[in-house]
Design an enzyme around this catalytic site. Structure first.
Site: not given
Ligand SMILES: Cc1ncc(COP(=O)(O)O)c(C=O)c1O
Lengths: 244, 377
Positions: A39, A50, A159
Site C-alpha cells: 500500500e 491519520d 479493509y
C-alpha cells in the site's frame, strides 16, 4: 483481482510515497521479504483519518516537494512485481484523470478513506474504467445493513478498520477487529484484511485467526521516521511474515 | 427546492455538500441528522432554544443605524448587532442549538474547533450551562493571537488542546477535532462552528443561525438593497442571507483576501464536504492567511459555493490593511469596536461606497473586537 485465489494469509505493508529520498527501496525490501501487496500512501495536506505518525510522514513527504506525479514516475520505473495499492484522500482521488494515471504507473487498487459508500460512485466508476479495484473500508461502527451493501460492492479485498479511531500504533489489537472481520467474511468471497493498530507480529498473528490478512502501516512508518533503513523495514516485514 | 431550504438528497446544495468522512463516522453523522430532524420538528425543543436565546443569549439583538458613518459614506448603513449577543458573537446562536441537541442525544462531551476563539468560548459557555464537558481544538498560532479567548475558555471549564500541525490555524484545528471525533463518537458530540462539515452540519448550522436574518427582516422598515456579511466558513452570512434569500436584496459575502475560497479557489473536498477550496495545482490544500483568525480558512461552506454558482449571492474579499482601518473607523464614528472578522464586511462597504450611494445596506456585525485588542496596541 489483487491477490492470488488461495487460502494463504496476506501481508500488506504500507509506505508513504516520497517520505524519504530512498522510499522506493522500501517497496523492494517489502517485496523481497514476503509482502503479498504493498500500500502506497499518496500524501495529502489534511489527512482526516491519520494519526500523528502518518501525518508526520505525509508532512515530511510534502515538505520534500513530493507530488503524485513524482511518486507515480518512481513507481513506474520500479516494476515492483507485486500488486500495488494506493491510499489517498478524496480531494486527490476526485481530480480528473487520477485513476488513469495510477493505472499507467502499474497500480491495481485504490483506497479512499473519506469517500464512504454514499459518495464513492464517481471514484469507483473512474477506477473501474481504468482497470483498478476500489477497496472499501468497514469500521466497527458500521451497521449490518450497510456492511452488507459495502461488501456487495467490494473489489480486491475488504479493509476492516480494527478500531474506532485514526491510524497509529497500539499496544494490542482492538477486540473489535476479530468480530468485524468474521462478520464481513460471511458477506463476501473476497479476502478480508485487518488494518489500523497492527503494530507487532503478535498482533498480526492474532488478526489472521479471524481475517485473511493484515495491513501494517504506522509501525513501519514510525521506524522509518526514526531513521530505520528500507532494509531494516524489510527485516521487520520478514518477522510479520513468519508470524502469520 | 426553494432558496436556502433543506438540502437535496445526500446533503447536496447543487453540486456541493455531501458527506465525505471515514466509514467510522457515518453512523455518527446519521445519528446527528436523525436527532436534528426530530428536534427541529419538536415544538418543545424549539421553545427551549428560543427561551435560551432570549433569557440567556440576549436576543433579539438590535439593528443599529450607523448614522455618522452613513453620512460620511453617502448611504444608509444598518448594523445587525451580533456583537451584543452573550459571549460576544453570533456563534452562541448555533452552539446553544447544538448543545441542546447533544444533551438530547445523551452525549456527555462537546468537541469543538475554533479559530478566533469565539466558537470555542460559545461552546465552553453552553457546555457549562448544560453540564457537559468541553474540549476545544485550537491552532497554536491562534492560541497566541487570541489569548483573551483562550483564558475565557479555560475559565469556563473547557480543555483547550493546542494543534501544532500544518498552518497551526483553524484548518488544522478542524482536522484534529474530526480525528478526535472518529475515536470518541459514543460519548462525544462534534459541535461544528460554521456552515461546513459533513451533512447535516452545513444545513443544521444555517438553521440555527437563521435567527439573525429573520430577526433583522422584522426589524427593518423595508427590505434593504444590499445585505453584507463576512465569511470564514460562512455561518453568520448564511444565517443572515436566509432571512433575505426570497427578496430582491443583493447578498454579498466578504472573505479575507488571504483566504478567499470563492474567488481564488476551485472545487474540492475538505473537512467532510465538497465546496470551493484554496488548493495548489496538485490538489494540496493551501494555507490561508488573514489578520482575522476566524477568517483564516482555505474553505467555505458548501451552500455558499452553491449560492455563488447560481448567482444568488456574490462573494468579494477585503485585505488586512483596509480591515484594520475599518475597525478604527467604526470605533471613531459609532462607538462600536467590531471584531476583525466583522470588519471585513465593513471594509467592503467602505471601498464600494460610491457604487452603493443612496442605497440601504444591512451589515451583520458578527462579533465584538475585545478579543483583538492586542492587535491594536
Ligand atoms: C466575530 C466572528 N465573525 C465571523 C467569524 C467567521 O465565522 P462564520 O464565517 O462562520 O460566520 C468568526 C469566527 O471565528 C468570528 O469570531
Amino acid at each position: 483481482m489483487i491477490f492470488a485465489d488461495d487460502n494463504a494469509k496476506k501481508l500488506v505493508p504500507y509506505v508513504t510515497g516520497g517520505v524519504t529520498e530512498d522510499w522506493a527501496d522500501c517497496l523492494r525490501a517489502y517485496r523481497d521479504n514476503g509482502a503479498d501487496a504493498i500500500e502506497i500512501g499518496l500524501p495529502f495536506s489534511d489527512p482526516m483519518l491519520d494519526g500523528p505518525t502518518i501525518q508526520e510522514a505525509s508532512d515530511r513527504a510534502l515538505a520534500r516537494g513530493t507530488t503524485v506525479d513524482g511518486i507515480l514516475a518512481e513507481v513506474r520505473a520500479l516494476r515492483a512485481e507485486v500488486p500495488l495499492i494506493v491510499m489517498t484522500y478524496a480531494n486527490l482521488a476526485l481530480r480528473p484523470g487520477f485513476a488513469g494515471r495510477l493505472a499507467e504507473a502499474g497500480i491495481s487498487g485504490l483506497i479512499v478513506p473519506d469517500a464512504p459508500l454514499d459518495e464513492v460512485a464517481p471514484i469507483r466508476d473512474a477506477a473501474n474504467a481504468a482497470g483498478l479495484d476500489l477497496i472499501p473500508l468497514v469500521a466497527p461502527s458500521t451497521r449490518p445493513d450497510r456492511l452488507r451493501d459495502i461488501a456487495a460492492g467490494a473489489q480486491g479485498f475488504v479493509y476492516a478498520v480494527s478500531v474506532l479511531g485514526t491510524t497509529g500504533e497500539r499496544d494490542r489489537l482492538d477486540a473489535a477487529a476479530g468480530p468485524l472481520a468474521t462478520a464481513v467474511r460471511t458477506l463476501t468471497a473476497l479476502p478480508v484484511l485487518i488494518g489500523f493498530g497492527v503494530s507487532a507480529p503478535e498482533h498480526a498473528a492474532a488478526a489472521v485467526r479471524d481475517a485473511d490478512g493484515v495491513v501494517v502501516a504506522s509501525a513501519l512508518m514510525r521506524r522509518l521516521l526514526d531513521g530505520a533503513s528500507p532494509a531494516e523495514l524489510g527485516t521487520q516485514i520478514a518477522r510479520f511474515r513468519e508470524a502469520i | 427546492m426553494g432558496v436556502m431550504s433543506e438540502p437535496a438528497e445526500r446533503g447536496r446544495f447543487g453540486e456541493f455538500g455531501g458527506r465525505f468522512v471515514p466509514e467510522s463516522l457515518i453512523p455518527a453523522c446519521q445519528e446527528v441528522e436523525a436527532a436534528f430532524r426530530d428536534a427541529w420538528a419538536d415544538d418543545r425543543f424549539r421553545a427551549e432554544l428560543d427561551e435560551l436565546l432570549t433569557v440567556y443569549a440576549g436576543r433579539p439583538t438590535p439593528v443599529t443605524p450607523a448614522r455618522r458613518l452613513s453620512a460620511e459614506l453617502g448611504l444608509t448603513l444598518l448594523l445587525k448587532r451580533e456583537d451584543l449577543a452573550h459571549t460576544g458573537s453570533h456563534k452562541i446562536n448555533n452552539v446553544l442549538g447544538q448543545a441542546l441537541l447533544a444533551r438530547r442525544m445523551g452525549k456527555r462531551r462537546l468537541l469543538a474547533e475554533t479559530g478566533a476563539g469565539q466558537h470555542g468560548v460559545a461552546a465552553a459557555t453552553a457546555a457549562a450551562l448544560l453540564g457537559l464537558e468541553c474540549v476545544v481544538f485550537m491552532g497554536e498560532r491562534d492560541i497566541e493571537r487570541q489569548a483573551p479567548n483562550v483564558r475565557r475558555m479555560r475559565m469556563l471549564g473547557a480543555t483547550v488542546v493546542p494543534v501544532g500541525s500544518g498552518s497551526r490555524t483553524l484548518k488544522d484545528a478542524t482536522n484534529e477535532a474530526m480525528r478526535r471525533w472518529v475515536a470518541d463518537t459514543a460519548e462525544a458530540y462534534y459541535c461544528i462552528g460554521s456552515v461546513m462539515g459533513p451533512h447535516p452540519y452545513p444545513w443544521m448550522v444555517r438553521e440555527f443561525q437563521r435567527v439573525i436574518g429573520e430577526e433583522a427582516r422584522g426589524q427593518v422598515d423595508r427590505v434593504p438593497d444590499v445585505v453584507v456579511a463576512c465569511v470564514g466558513g460562512g455561518s453568520n452570512a448564511a444565517g443572515t442571507f436566509a432571512g433575505f434569500a426570497d427578496t430582491g436584496a443583493r447578498l454579498v459575502g466578504v472573505e479575507a483576501a488571504g483566504g478567499a475560497a470563492m474567488t481564488g479557489g476551485s472545487p474540492g473536498v475538505l473537512h467532510g464536504h465538497r465546496s470551493m477550496v484554496l488548493q495548489d495545482a496538485h490538489g494540496q490544500i493551501a494555507e490561508a492567511s488573514s489578520v482575522a483568525a476566524g477568517l483564516d480558512y482555505p474553505g467555505i461552506g458548501p451552500e455558499h459555493a452553491h449560492l455563488g454558482a447560481t448567482g444568488r449571492a456574490t462573494y468579494a474579499t477585503a485585505g488586512d490593511d483596509e480591515v484594520i482601518e475599518a475597525v478604527h473607523r467604526l470605533a471613531r464614528t459609532e462607538g462600536i469596536i467590531p471584531a476583525l472578522e466583522s470588519a471585513h464586511a465593513l471594509a467592503w462597504i467602505v471601498r464600494n461606497a460610491s457604487d452603493l450611494a443612496g442605497l440601504t445596506v444591512l451589515m451583520t456585525l458578527s462579533g465584538r473586537g475585545d478579543k483583538d485588542m492586542e492587535m491594536f496596541q
